[in-house]
Design a protein around this motif. Structure first.
Motif, PDB file in Angstrom:
ATOM      1  N   UNK A  59       0.843  -1.189   0.000  1.00  0.00           N
ATOM      2  CA  UNK A  59       0.000   0.000   0.000  1.00  0.00           C
ATOM      3  C   UNK A  59       0.884   1.246   0.000  1.00  0.00           C
ATOM      4  N   UNK A  60       0.656   2.144  -0.925  1.00  0.00           N
ATOM      5  CA  UNK A  60       1.452   3.381  -0.984  1.00  0.00           C
ATOM      6  C   UNK A  60       0.815   4.412  -0.042  1.00  0.00           C
ATOM      7  N   UNK A  61       1.640   5.042   0.780  1.00  0.00           N
ATOM      8  CA  UNK A  61       1.158   6.037   1.730  1.00  0.00           C
ATOM      9  C   UNK A  61       0.407   7.151   0.996  1.00  0.00           C
ATOM     10  N   UNK A  62      -0.751   7.483   1.513  1.00  0.00           N
ATOM     11  CA  UNK A  62      -1.521   8.583   0.928  1.00  0.00           C
ATOM     12  C   UNK A  62      -2.239   8.234  -0.364  1.00  0.00           C
ATOM     13  N   UNK A  63      -2.197   6.957  -0.753  1.00  0.00           N
ATOM     14  CA  UNK A  63      -2.865   6.608  -2.013  1.00  0.00           C
ATOM     15  C   UNK A  63      -4.347   6.320  -1.777  1.00  0.00           C
ATOM     16  N   UNK A  64      -5.133   6.530  -2.819  1.00  0.00           N
ATOM     17  CA  UNK A  64      -6.571   6.259  -2.717  1.00  0.00           C
ATOM     18  C   UNK A  64      -6.893   5.101  -3.658  1.00  0.00           C
ATOM     19  N   UNK A  65      -7.429   4.032  -3.073  1.00  0.00           N
ATOM     20  CA  UNK A  65      -7.706   2.816  -3.841  1.00  0.00           C
ATOM     21  C   UNK A  65      -9.214   2.595  -3.890  1.00  0.00           C
ATOM     22  N   UNK A  66      -9.744   2.473  -5.085  1.00  0.00           N
ATOM     23  CA  UNK A  66     -11.179   2.220  -5.254  1.00  0.00           C
ATOM     24  C   UNK A  66     -11.354   0.735  -5.532  1.00  0.00           C
ATOM     25  N   UNK A  67     -12.207   0.075  -4.747  1.00  0.00           N
ATOM     26  CA  UNK A  67     -12.421  -1.370  -4.935  1.00  0.00           C
ATOM     27  C   UNK A  67     -13.872  -1.601  -5.349  1.00  0.00           C
ATOM     28  N   UNK A  68     -14.065  -2.140  -6.542  1.00  0.00           N
ATOM     29  CA  UNK A  68     -15.424  -2.400  -7.026  1.00  0.00           C
ATOM     30  C   UNK A  68     -15.674  -3.884  -7.132  1.00  0.00           C
ATOM     31  N   UNK A  69     -16.939  -4.269  -7.105  1.00  0.00           N
ATOM     32  CA  UNK A  69     -17.261  -5.695  -7.266  1.00  0.00           C
ATOM     33  C   UNK A  69     -18.732  -5.938  -7.060  1.00  0.00           C
ATOM     34  N   UNK A  70     -19.203  -7.090  -7.538  1.00  0.00           N
ATOM     35  CA  UNK A  70     -20.623  -7.451  -7.432  1.00  0.00           C
ATOM     36  C   UNK A  70     -21.063  -7.547  -5.972  1.00  0.00           C
ATOM     37  N   UNK A  71     -22.371  -7.446  -5.730  1.00  0.00           N
ATOM     38  CA  UNK A  71     -22.858  -7.591  -4.350  1.00  0.00           C
ATOM     39  C   UNK A  71     -22.463  -8.956  -3.779  1.00  0.00           C
ATOM     40  N   UNK A  72     -21.995  -8.945  -2.547  1.00  0.00           N
ATOM     41  CA  UNK A  72     -21.700 -10.195  -1.846  1.00  0.00           C
ATOM     42  C   UNK A  72     -20.420 -10.889  -2.291  1.00  0.00           C
ATOM     43  N   UNK A  73     -19.618 -10.244  -3.096  1.00  0.00           N
ATOM     44  CA  UNK A  73     -18.405 -10.901  -3.610  1.00  0.00           C
ATOM     45  C   UNK A  73     -17.334 -11.008  -2.517  1.00  0.00           C
ATOM     46  N   UNK A  74     -17.377 -10.059  -1.553  1.00  0.00           N
ATOM     47  CA  UNK A  74     -16.401 -10.105  -0.454  1.00  0.00           C
ATOM     48  C   UNK A  74     -15.579  -8.835  -0.319  1.00  0.00           C
ATOM     49  N   UNK A  75     -16.127  -7.706  -0.761  1.00  0.00           N
ATOM     50  CA  UNK A  75     -15.372  -6.442  -0.699  1.00  0.00           C
ATOM     51  C   UNK A  75     -15.132  -6.041   0.750  1.00  0.00           C
TER      52      UNK A  75
END
Ligand SMILES: Nc1ncnc2c1ncn2[C@@H]1O[C@H](COP(=O)(O)OP(=O)(O)OP(=O)(O)O)[C@@H](O)[C@H]1O
Ligand SMILES: [Mg+2]
Length: 464
Positions: free
Chosen positions: A95-111
């Motif tokens: 993980x890069x300090x200060x980075x913004x990570x967007x995580x997408x995925x179907x409902x119930x996939x485990x986000x």
């Protein structure tokens, strides 16, 4: 003083395109019926930007000024490994300090499961972390963490959806990592439209990106996906963040694949493979073993190839089914995990070069395990699987096929052949069919290899 003339504008709820007039079809993303009226930006009600919302630069002691590139300290953007290897690899090494990570995925996939595990790893007595959920109550989250065996004094949970409240608690707690679950439930009071709308998503994301950058806090934002699989909200959202990850799977399997589609700090080729269990997600070190797990013993239409995902070779089973089409109907070409056009091309090449007639046949193709393979190095394996099903003749289970096929039926070399071969040999494949001239001179496993240059040679060597 004359009143400012109120001006109505419209925006596309899919891509954020703005227009002065309403249109049935968005000219930017070509979606129909997605234009909605935007709140008037000159409206004085909209001007009440709450001072609480804005983290001023002086307050954070982080004054910015231009610096020569040579004088910028690289260590200002250190990476922190989470210890979950599959996740670190997709991010490009942590993980890069200060980075913004967007995580997408179907409902119930485990986000939520994935990010709870990541925060747990990033939480230490010296670095507290904050998980903000607008979707679940603290009780629901506790149930999940108990099931997963996570009980961390330094991981804080907040059930909130107002940006103002999130920032208030962020300032007090000063967490070293932040999760927002999800951007669609967040809302910012200075925008009138409801949570999840384009302007809300854009505004709240802008606040979160600003906090992350000013305080150097790695921030993970969960995003819902639309029915087409893209992250809901404006396309602009993907531009605003540093990294966009998609979490995907074939629902009938417990395996989940994490893929980067954008990464400012690493390659987008790497994938992470996880298995969903009652205790959370477990990284799969050897994806080949799971994708070959339930392989049938010597059945026509099944075959293994070696594909490359990022820097890693993965063995995948390819299945083909060739059956008689309903007479008079259009023959079907159905693919799962394979590009449909690529498959159609291979079928056309087979018809022309091997003089086969598939005009009265339905053809189904599938990559087992929910993996999607887009590289042309599986061309030859597609042809081999179709041929095997068409002739109803099985290929020995210890045979593996690698190769790209050109329009004239020539068999072309593939990249990273040594990595593919070593993975195949590791899994005990005895006969590996490869493009002629593809092997490096130092390759030692020559006795297992069969080099071919044409489709006729493939047909001749496949079934023995
Ligand atoms: N006891 C269990 N054993 C195995 N898997 C489980 C168990 N409980 C939940 N799961 C898995 O966890 C998934 C839910 O995970 P999670 O809540 O992290 O998903 P999510 O992507 O955040 O969903 P949402 O879009 O609803 O927020 C379920 O779909 C299921 O696959
Ligand atoms: Mg969730």
């Amino acid at each position: 003083m004359a009143n400012k003339k109120s001006k109505t504008s419209f925006f596309c709820t899919t891509c954020g395109y703005q227009s002065a007039k309403w249109m049935g079809k968005c000219p930017a993303c070509n979606e129909w019926e997605t234009m909605r009226e935007a709140p008037d930006e000159n409206d004085s009600e909209n001007d009440h930007k709450t001072p609480e919302m804005i983290l001023t630069i002086s307050e954070l002691g982080n004054e910015t000024r231009p610096l020569p590139l040579s004088q910028i300290d690289e260590s200002e953007q250190p990476r922190q490994e989470t210890g979950i290897g599959e996740f670190d690899r997709v991010l490009g090494g942590g993980v890069v300090t200060g980075s913004v990570v967007l995580v997408g995925g179907d409902p119930g996939i485990g986000k939520s499961t994935l990010l709870l595990q990541i925060l747990d790893r990033l939480s230490t007595p010296k670095s507290t972390t904050l998980y903000v959920s607008g979707e679940e109550s603290p009780g629901q989250s506790k149930m999940r963490s108990q099931r997963m065996g996570i009980d961390n004094d330094n991981l804080y949970f907040l059930s909130a959806s107002s940006c103002e409240e999130i920032i208030k608690h962020f300032r007090k707690l000063k967490p070293k990592a932040l999760v927002i679950d999800s951007i669609q439930t967040c809302h910012s009071p200075e925008v009138k439209s409801p949570p999840g709308s384009t302007s809300q998503v854009r505004q709240t994301a802008a606040h979160l990106v600003k906090i992350a950058k000013l305080t150097n806090t790695p921030t993970f934002i969960i995003g819902h996906v639309t029915k087409d699989g893209a992250i809901a909200g404006p396309k602009l959202l993907e531009h605003m963040v540093d990294t966009v990850l998609y979490f995907e799977s074939d629902t009938q399997y417990p395996y989940r694949i994490l893929r980067a589609v954008k990464n400012r700090f690493g390659s987008t080729n790497e994938i992470g493979v996880f298995e969903m269990t009652g205790r959370g997600l477990i990284g799969v070190d050897s994806p080949s073993s799971i994708f070959l797990n339930e392989r049938p013993i010597s059945l026509a239409g099944s075959l293994v190839s070696a594909t490359i995902e990022g820097s890693r070779p993965i063995l995948t089973e390819i299945q083909a089914l060739v059956s008689s089409a309903v007479s008079g109907g259009i023959p079907r070409r159905t693919t799962l995990g394979i590009d449909r056009n690529r498959a159609a091309l291979m079928i056309a090449i087979m018809e022309k070069r091997l003089r086969l007639d598939f005009s009265g046949k339905d053809i189904f193709l599938n990559i087992v395990g929910g993996l999607k393979v887009i590289e042309p190095a599986i061309d030859l394996a597609l042809i081999a699987a179709i041929l095997s099903s068409h002739l109803d003749q099985s290929i020995p289970t210890t045979t593996l096929v690698i190769g790209e096929v050109g329009l004239t039926g020539e068999i072309r070399r593939v990249n990273m052949i040594d990595q593919r071969l070593s993975e195949a040999l590791k899994f005990g494949f005895k006969k590996i069919i490869v493009p002629k001239g593809n092997l490096s001179t130092q390759n030692t496993a020559k006795s297992n290899l069969k080099e071919i240059a044409t489709l006729q040679e493939l047909a001749a060597s496949l079934f023995s």
